[in-house]
Design a protein around this motif. Sequence first.
Motif, PDB file in Angstrom:
ATOM      1  N   PRO A   1       0.819  -1.325  -0.013  1.00 40.35           N
ATOM      2  CA  PRO A   1       0.020   0.092  -0.094  1.00 40.35           C
ATOM      3  C   PRO A   1       0.957   0.978  -0.005  1.00 40.35           C
ATOM      4  O   PRO A   1       0.440   2.481  -0.503  1.00 40.35           O
ATOM      5  CB  PRO A   1      -0.861  -0.070   1.236  1.00 40.35           C
ATOM      6  N   GLY A   2       2.104   1.226   0.612  1.00 35.33           N
ATOM      7  CA  GLY A   2       2.916   2.408   0.707  1.00 35.33           C
ATOM      8  C   GLY A   2       3.595   2.649  -0.656  1.00 35.33           C
ATOM      9  O   GLY A   2       4.113   3.847  -0.846  1.00 35.33           O
ATOM     10  N   VAL A   3       3.328   1.891  -1.669  1.00 35.17           N
ATOM     11  CA  VAL A   3       3.776   2.415  -3.030  1.00 35.17           C
ATOM     12  C   VAL A   3       2.359   2.542  -3.921  1.00 35.17           C
ATOM     13  O   VAL A   3       2.302   3.520  -4.621  1.00 35.17           O
ATOM     14  CB  VAL A   3       4.278   1.080  -3.854  1.00 35.17           C
ATOM     15  N   ILE A   4       1.341   1.748  -3.771  1.00 39.80           N
ATOM     16  CA  ILE A   4       0.088   2.042  -4.594  1.00 39.80           C
ATOM     17  C   ILE A   4      -0.545   3.261  -4.340  1.00 39.80           C
ATOM     18  O   ILE A   4      -1.150   4.010  -5.227  1.00 39.80           O
ATOM     19  CB  ILE A   4      -0.854   0.687  -4.503  1.00 39.80           C
ATOM     20  N   TYR A   5      -0.834   3.574  -3.126  1.00 38.79           N
ATOM     21  CA  TYR A   5      -1.568   4.656  -2.646  1.00 38.79           C
ATOM     22  C   TYR A   5      -0.924   6.092  -3.123  1.00 38.79           C
ATOM     23  O   TYR A   5      -1.559   6.922  -3.565  1.00 38.79           O
ATOM     24  CB  TYR A   5      -2.133   4.828  -1.149  1.00 38.79           C
ATOM     25  N   PRO A   6       0.565   6.174  -2.943  1.00 38.08           N
ATOM     26  CA  PRO A   6       0.936   7.229  -3.241  1.00 38.08           C
ATOM     27  C   PRO A   6       0.908   7.507  -4.796  1.00 38.08           C
ATOM     28  O   PRO A   6       1.044   8.409  -5.528  1.00 38.08           O
ATOM     29  CB  PRO A   6       2.443   7.327  -2.810  1.00 38.08           C
ATOM     30  N   THR A   7       1.164   6.251  -5.631  1.00 38.46           N
ATOM     31  CA  THR A   7       0.772   6.274  -7.060  1.00 38.46           C
ATOM     32  C   THR A   7      -0.427   6.795  -7.491  1.00 38.46           C
ATOM     33  O   THR A   7      -0.374   7.595  -8.260  1.00 38.46           O
ATOM     34  CB  THR A   7       1.532   4.868  -7.400  1.00 38.46           C
ATOM     35  N   LEU A   8      -1.305   6.507  -7.036  1.00 40.93           N
ATOM     36  CA  LEU A   8      -2.655   6.933  -7.085  1.00 40.93           C
ATOM     37  C   LEU A   8      -3.070   8.275  -7.049  1.00 40.93           C
ATOM     38  O   LEU A   8      -3.685   9.070  -7.749  1.00 40.93           O
ATOM     39  CB  LEU A   8      -3.905   6.037  -6.442  1.00 40.93           C
ATOM     40  N   THR A   9      -2.344   8.656  -5.882  1.00 42.25           N
ATOM     41  CA  THR A   9      -2.353   9.974  -5.565  1.00 42.25           C
ATOM     42  C   THR A   9      -1.585  10.898  -6.537  1.00 42.25           C
ATOM     43  O   THR A   9      -2.234  12.083  -7.003  1.00 42.25           O
ATOM     44  CB  THR A   9      -1.830  10.558  -4.302  1.00 42.25           C
ATOM     45  N   MET A  10      -0.470  10.586  -7.334  1.00 44.24           N
ATOM     46  CA  MET A  10       0.271  11.026  -7.805  1.00 44.24           C
ATOM     47  C   MET A  10      -0.574  11.196  -9.449  1.00 44.24           C
ATOM     48  O   MET A  10      -0.538  12.376 -10.125  1.00 44.24           O
ATOM     49  CB  MET A  10       1.682  10.439  -8.310  1.00 44.24           C
ATOM     50  N   LEU A  11      -1.292  10.061  -9.755  1.00 45.64           N
ATOM     51  CA  LEU A  11      -1.816  10.106 -11.024  1.00 45.64           C
ATOM     52  C   LEU A  11      -3.097  11.187 -10.834  1.00 45.64           C
ATOM     53  O   LEU A  11      -3.436  11.824 -11.984  1.00 45.64           O
ATOM     54  CB  LEU A  11      -2.564   8.638 -11.168  1.00 45.64           C
ATOM     55  N   GLU A  12      -3.802  11.283  -9.554  1.00 47.99           N
ATOM     56  CA  GLU A  12      -4.829  12.200  -9.435  1.00 47.99           C
ATOM     57  C   GLU A  12      -4.308  13.658  -9.642  1.00 47.99           C
ATOM     58  O   GLU A  12      -4.825  14.440 -10.264  1.00 47.99           O
ATOM     59  CB  GLU A  12      -5.307  11.988  -8.040  1.00 47.99           C
ATOM     60  N   GLU A  13      -3.072  14.072  -9.003  1.00 46.45           N
ATOM     61  CA  GLU A  13      -2.233  15.262  -9.182  1.00 46.45           C
ATOM     62  C   GLU A  13      -2.185  15.500 -10.557  1.00 46.45           C
ATOM     63  O   GLU A  13      -2.073  16.860 -10.844  1.00 46.45           O
ATOM     64  CB  GLU A  13      -1.317  15.329  -8.083  1.00 46.45           C
ATOM     65  N   LEU A  14      -1.707  14.619 -11.349  1.00 45.31           N
ATOM     66  CA  LEU A  14      -1.295  14.908 -12.614  1.00 45.31           C
ATOM     67  C   LEU A  14      -2.471  15.176 -13.743  1.00 45.31           C
ATOM     68  O   LEU A  14      -2.316  15.237 -14.958  1.00 45.31           O
ATOM     69  CB  LEU A  14      -0.383  13.541 -13.215  1.00 45.31           C
ATOM     70  N   GLY A  15      -3.521  14.715 -13.240  1.00 43.83           N
ATOM     71  CA  GLY A  15      -4.848  14.921 -13.840  1.00 43.83           C
ATOM     72  C   GLY A  15      -5.047  13.526 -14.847  1.00 43.83           C
ATOM     73  O   GLY A  15      -6.048  13.724 -15.787  1.00 43.83           O
ATOM     74  N   HIS A  16      -4.372  12.499 -14.369  1.00 40.40           N
ATOM     75  CA  HIS A  16      -4.493  11.448 -15.243  1.00 40.40           C
ATOM     76  C   HIS A  16      -5.649  10.427 -14.662  1.00 40.40           C
ATOM     77  O   HIS A  16      -6.030   9.482 -15.121  1.00 40.40           O
ATOM     78  CB  HIS A  16      -3.169  10.250 -15.154  1.00 40.40           C
ATOM     79  N   ALA A  17      -6.023  10.784 -13.615  1.00 43.46           N
ATOM     80  CA  ALA A  17      -7.235  10.065 -12.714  1.00 43.46           C
ATOM     81  C   ALA A  17      -8.068  10.983 -11.712  1.00 43.46           C
ATOM     82  O   ALA A  17      -7.487  11.767 -11.485  1.00 43.46           O
ATOM     83  CB  ALA A  17      -6.630   8.797 -11.757  1.00 43.46           C
ATOM     84  N   THR A  18      -9.374  10.511 -11.848  1.00 44.54           N
ATOM     85  CA  THR A  18     -10.115  11.177 -10.897  1.00 44.54           C
ATOM     86  C   THR A  18     -10.551  10.350  -9.771  1.00 44.54           C
ATOM     87  O   THR A  18     -10.449   8.930  -9.980  1.00 44.54           O
ATOM     88  CB  THR A  18     -11.268  11.503 -11.416  1.00 44.54           C
ATOM     89  N   VAL A  19     -10.912  10.724  -8.639  1.00 46.76           N
ATOM     90  CA  VAL A  19     -11.354   9.867  -7.413  1.00 46.76           C
ATOM     91  C   VAL A  19     -12.624  10.274  -6.998  1.00 46.76           C
ATOM     92  O   VAL A  19     -12.986  11.330  -7.032  1.00 46.76           O
ATOM     93  CB  VAL A  19     -10.051   9.970  -6.300  1.00 46.76           C
ATOM     94  N   ALA A  20     -13.454   9.313  -6.569  1.00 41.82           N
ATOM     95  CA  ALA A  20     -14.667   9.502  -5.901  1.00 41.82           C
ATOM     96  C   ALA A  20     -14.744   8.444  -4.959  1.00 41.82           C
ATOM     97  O   ALA A  20     -14.485   7.437  -4.855  1.00 41.82           O
ATOM     98  CB  ALA A  20     -15.893   9.321  -7.231  1.00 41.82           C
ATOM     99  N   GLU A  21     -15.744   8.635  -4.059  1.00 42.16           N
ATOM    100  CA  GLU A  21     -16.032   7.886  -2.836  1.00 42.16           C
ATOM    101  C   GLU A  21     -17.156   6.979  -3.328  1.00 42.16           C
ATOM    102  O   GLU A  21     -18.228   7.200  -3.919  1.00 42.16           O
ATOM    103  CB  GLU A  21     -16.485   8.746  -1.543  1.00 42.16           C
TER     104      GLU A  21
END
Length: 204
Positions: A96-116
């Motif tokens: 998780p220490g790799v995957i979740y920061p990667t997902l956050t990075m993708l969101e910040e780069l505009g490559h992904a969106t996140v929803a609850e």
Amino acid sequence: MQHGHRDHEHHEHRDHHDRYGRHFGRRSHDDSDTRHPHDDGHGRHRRGRGRQSGRLFDHGELRLVVLALISERPRHGYEIIKEIEDRVAGTYSPSPGVIYPTLTMLEELGHATVAEADGKKLYTITPDGTAYIEANKTALDQALARMQSVNTAHGGGPAPEILRARINLKMALRLRAARGPLTEQQVRDIAAALDAAAVAIERS
């Protein structure tokens, strides 16, 4: 004369440190740190031989793989971890220490969106993310081919149902441990349940 010699040695040492110490003295926190399963770094290796570099993914490849997975359908972090593990026959599981920061990075780069969704963060690829995949298709194909090669080398690994059950068991143990210390009776109960499962598996 001797003093001048020491000054010269000190200058050479400082120059050596400037040229080499800065490079090797710091670690980069990108996904190239994702080690191959032989290394107990960001992921956990269970069996198998790695690449000569000692890593399953080269620089930027894990990010591409994660992006490719959410391009198939929206996913949450735990599902991505499980999917990667499934695709390499259980030989590697990113932490998780790799995957979740990667997902956050993708969101910040505009490559992904996140929803609850049901209390979980569900990640969906964006048009920019799709464009990024297309621009890096060669690197992504190489990473996916490498994962498939690992999967094939291990006979496809355990059935997906077994992999999911194993992950669920590990997660249950982690969640219970996070709730606080166990009593002696709870320790005995959990150990008995695990022993019973082991016996049932051996007899199957």
